[in-house]
Write a protein that holds these residues in place. Structure first.
Motif, PDB file in Angstrom:
ATOM      1  N   GLU A  23      15.131 -22.616-103.910  1.00  0.00           N
ATOM      2  CA  GLU A  23      14.690 -21.485-104.724  1.00  0.00           C
ATOM      3  C   GLU A  23      14.805 -21.791-106.215  1.00  0.00           C
ATOM      4  N   SER A  24      13.816 -21.283-106.960  1.00  0.00           N
ATOM      5  CA  SER A  24      13.850 -21.376-108.421  1.00  0.00           C
ATOM      6  C   SER A  24      13.014 -20.230-108.986  1.00  0.00           C
ATOM      7  N   GLY A  25      13.610 -19.041-109.041  1.00  0.00           N
ATOM      8  CA  GLY A  25      12.889 -17.871-109.550  1.00  0.00           C
ATOM      9  C   GLY A  25      11.716 -17.515-108.647  1.00  0.00           C
ATOM     10  N   ASP A  26      10.523 -17.444-109.213  1.00  0.00           N
ATOM     11  CA  ASP A  26       9.319 -17.139-108.433  1.00  0.00           C
ATOM     12  C   ASP A  26       8.753 -18.365-107.737  1.00  0.00           C
ATOM     13  N   GLU A  27       9.445 -19.504-107.874  1.00  0.00           N
ATOM     14  CA  GLU A  27       8.967 -20.728-107.234  1.00  0.00           C
ATOM     15  C   GLU A  27       9.944 -21.174-106.153  1.00  0.00           C
ATOM     16  N   VAL A  28       9.366 -21.818-105.147  1.00  0.00           N
ATOM     17  CA  VAL A  28      10.161 -22.399-104.067  1.00  0.00           C
ATOM     18  C   VAL A  28       9.673 -23.828-103.874  1.00  0.00           C
ATOM     19  N   VAL A  29      10.599 -24.769-103.933  1.00  0.00           N
ATOM     20  CA  VAL A  29      10.285 -26.184-103.737  1.00  0.00           C
ATOM     21  C   VAL A  29      10.545 -26.517-102.275  1.00  0.00           C
ATOM     22  N   VAL A  30       9.545 -27.141-101.635  1.00  0.00           N
ATOM     23  CA  VAL A  30       9.661 -27.448-100.211  1.00  0.00           C
ATOM     24  C   VAL A  30       9.348 -28.926 -99.962  1.00  0.00           C
ATOM     25  N   PRO A  31      10.392 -29.764 -99.822  1.00  0.00           N
ATOM     26  CA  PRO A  31      10.157 -31.127 -99.352  1.00  0.00           C
ATOM     27  C   PRO A  31       9.639 -31.026 -97.918  1.00  0.00           C
ATOM     28  N   MET A  32       8.583 -31.763 -97.598  1.00  0.00           N
ATOM     29  CA  MET A  32       7.923 -31.564 -96.312  1.00  0.00           C
ATOM     30  C   MET A  32       7.366 -32.864 -95.750  1.00  0.00           C
ATOM     31  N   GLN A  33       7.030 -32.788 -94.470  1.00  0.00           N
ATOM     32  CA  GLN A  33       6.435 -33.916 -93.763  1.00  0.00           C
ATOM     33  C   GLN A  33       5.062 -33.502 -93.229  1.00  0.00           C
ATOM     34  N   LEU A  34       4.089 -34.372 -93.416  1.00  0.00           N
ATOM     35  CA  LEU A  34       2.780 -34.195 -92.789  1.00  0.00           C
ATOM     36  C   LEU A  34       2.738 -35.128 -91.593  1.00  0.00           C
ATOM     37  N   HIS A  35       2.205 -34.651 -90.488  1.00  0.00           N
ATOM     38  CA  HIS A  35       2.110 -35.443 -89.257  1.00  0.00           C
ATOM     39  C   HIS A  35       0.663 -35.395 -88.793  1.00  0.00           C
ATOM     40  N   ALA A  36       0.094 -36.562 -88.498  1.00  0.00           N
ATOM     41  CA  ALA A  36      -1.303 -36.602 -88.072  1.00  0.00           C
ATOM     42  C   ALA A  36      -1.489 -37.667 -87.001  1.00  0.00           C
ATOM     43  N   GLN A  37      -2.461 -37.407 -86.139  1.00  0.00           N
ATOM     44  CA  GLN A  37      -2.742 -38.343 -85.050  1.00  0.00           C
ATOM     45  C   GLN A  37      -4.236 -38.317 -84.773  1.00  0.00           C
ATOM     46  N   THR A  38      -4.809 -39.491 -84.548  1.00  0.00           N
ATOM     47  CA  THR A  38      -6.213 -39.563 -84.183  1.00  0.00           C
ATOM     48  C   THR A  38      -6.341 -39.716 -82.672  1.00  0.00           C
ATOM     49  N   ALA A  39      -7.491 -39.364 -82.157  1.00  0.00           N
ATOM     50  CA  ALA A  39      -7.741 -39.430 -80.711  1.00  0.00           C
ATOM     51  C   ALA A  39      -7.561 -40.860 -80.210  1.00  0.00           C
ATOM     52  N   GLY A  40      -6.926 -40.993 -79.060  1.00  0.00           N
ATOM     53  CA  GLY A  40      -6.779 -42.290 -78.419  1.00  0.00           C
ATOM     54  C   GLY A  40      -5.691 -43.174 -79.013  1.00  0.00           C
ATOM     55  N   VAL A  41      -4.924 -42.649 -79.964  1.00  0.00           N
ATOM     56  CA  VAL A  41      -3.863 -43.436 -80.599  1.00  0.00           C
ATOM     57  C   VAL A  41      -2.528 -42.731 -80.345  1.00  0.00           C
ATOM     58  N   ASP A  42      -1.547 -43.480 -79.884  1.00  0.00           N
ATOM     59  CA  ASP A  42      -0.243 -42.898 -79.593  1.00  0.00           C
ATOM     60  C   ASP A  42       0.622 -42.718 -80.833  1.00  0.00           C
ATOM     61  N   TYR A  83       1.167 -29.840-104.726  1.00  0.00           N
ATOM     62  CA  TYR A  83       1.777 -30.885-103.907  1.00  0.00           C
ATOM     63  C   TYR A  83       2.055 -32.104-104.771  1.00  0.00           C
ATOM     64  N   TYR A  84       3.239 -32.668-104.601  1.00  0.00           N
ATOM     65  CA  TYR A  84       3.661 -33.836-105.369  1.00  0.00           C
ATOM     66  C   TYR A  84       4.034 -34.958-104.415  1.00  0.00           C
ATOM     67  N   ASP A  85       3.711 -36.191-104.814  1.00  0.00           N
ATOM     68  CA  ASP A  85       4.114 -37.360-104.038  1.00  0.00           C
ATOM     69  C   ASP A  85       5.592 -37.674-104.250  1.00  0.00           C
ATOM     70  N   ASP A  86       6.132 -37.276-105.402  1.00  0.00           N
ATOM     71  CA  ASP A  86       7.499 -37.589-105.786  1.00  0.00           C
ATOM     72  C   ASP A  86       8.330 -36.306-105.871  1.00  0.00           C
ATOM     73  N   GLN A  87       9.413 -36.233-105.114  1.00  0.00           N
ATOM     74  CA  GLN A  87      10.234 -35.023-105.087  1.00  0.00           C
ATOM     75  C   GLN A  87      10.853 -34.723-106.448  1.00  0.00           C
ATOM     76  N   ALA A  88      11.286 -35.743-107.174  1.00  0.00           N
ATOM     77  CA  ALA A  88      11.890 -35.521-108.487  1.00  0.00           C
ATOM     78  C   ALA A  88      10.879 -34.871-109.429  1.00  0.00           C
ATOM     79  N   GLU A  89       9.645 -35.289-109.364  1.00  0.00           N
ATOM     80  CA  GLU A  89       8.592 -34.700-110.194  1.00  0.00           C
ATOM     81  C   GLU A  89       8.383 -33.230-109.822  1.00  0.00           C
ATOM     82  N   ALA A  90       8.422 -32.926-108.537  1.00  0.00           N
ATOM     83  CA  ALA A  90       8.262 -31.549-108.073  1.00  0.00           C
ATOM     84  C   ALA A  90       9.407 -30.666-108.560  1.00  0.00           C
TER      85      ALA A  90
END
Length: 136
Positions: free
Chosen positions: A79-98, A121-128
């Motif tokens: 939490e930071s006032g009206d802002e919320v910082v969320v470190p997160m993970q994106l998960h993706a999979q294509t058809a036919g690939v385990d 969205y930021y690539d670097d958490q410190a920047e976010a």
């Protein structure tokens, strides 16, 4: 209000973890602004900033077209006032690939009266954290 903002985002990420990427419509201001990270923007080939649910929805559909399965999970809610910082993970999979492809990003959400006004969205958490007026 920060606690309510965190709870709204916990709900959103819970929905996203189940693959319901359209849940954002439930808590977003119609004029929401979304900004991709440099790395994500380079993958989409489009602009970095999108305005309104329609633009964000169209961009999301284009992004999802490449994946058979796609979901997002949150690691933390800071939490930071009206802002919320969320470190997160994106998960993706294509058809036919385990193998599941994973990417770490950090989102900075701006909420007002319980509605999401902006997400960056930021690539670097410190920047976010710095963008939200925090430091590691």
């Amino acid at each position: 209000m920060s606690r309510e903002h965190v709870e709204a985002l916990r709900w959103l990420y819970g929905e996203w973890a189940k693959g319901n990427l359209w849940a954002l419509r439930e808590i977003a201001d119609p004029d929401i602004e979304g900004e991709w990270s440099d790395r994500a923007a380079s993958l989409t080939g489009g602009p970095r900033v999108y305005r309104g649910l329609e633009e964000i929805g169209t961009t999301t559909l284009e992004w999802l077209d490449a994946w058979d399965s796609y979901w997002m999970t949150a690691d933390d809610f800071i939490e930071s006032g009206d802002e919320v910082v969320v470190p997160m993970q994106l998960h993706a999979q294509t058809a036919g690939v385990d193998t599941v492809i994973e990417q770490t990003l950090t989102a900075v959400w701006t909420l007002h009266n319980g509605r999401v006004r902006r997400v960056r969205y930021y690539d670097d958490q410190a920047e976010a954290l710095e963008a939200a007026g925090l430091s590691e």
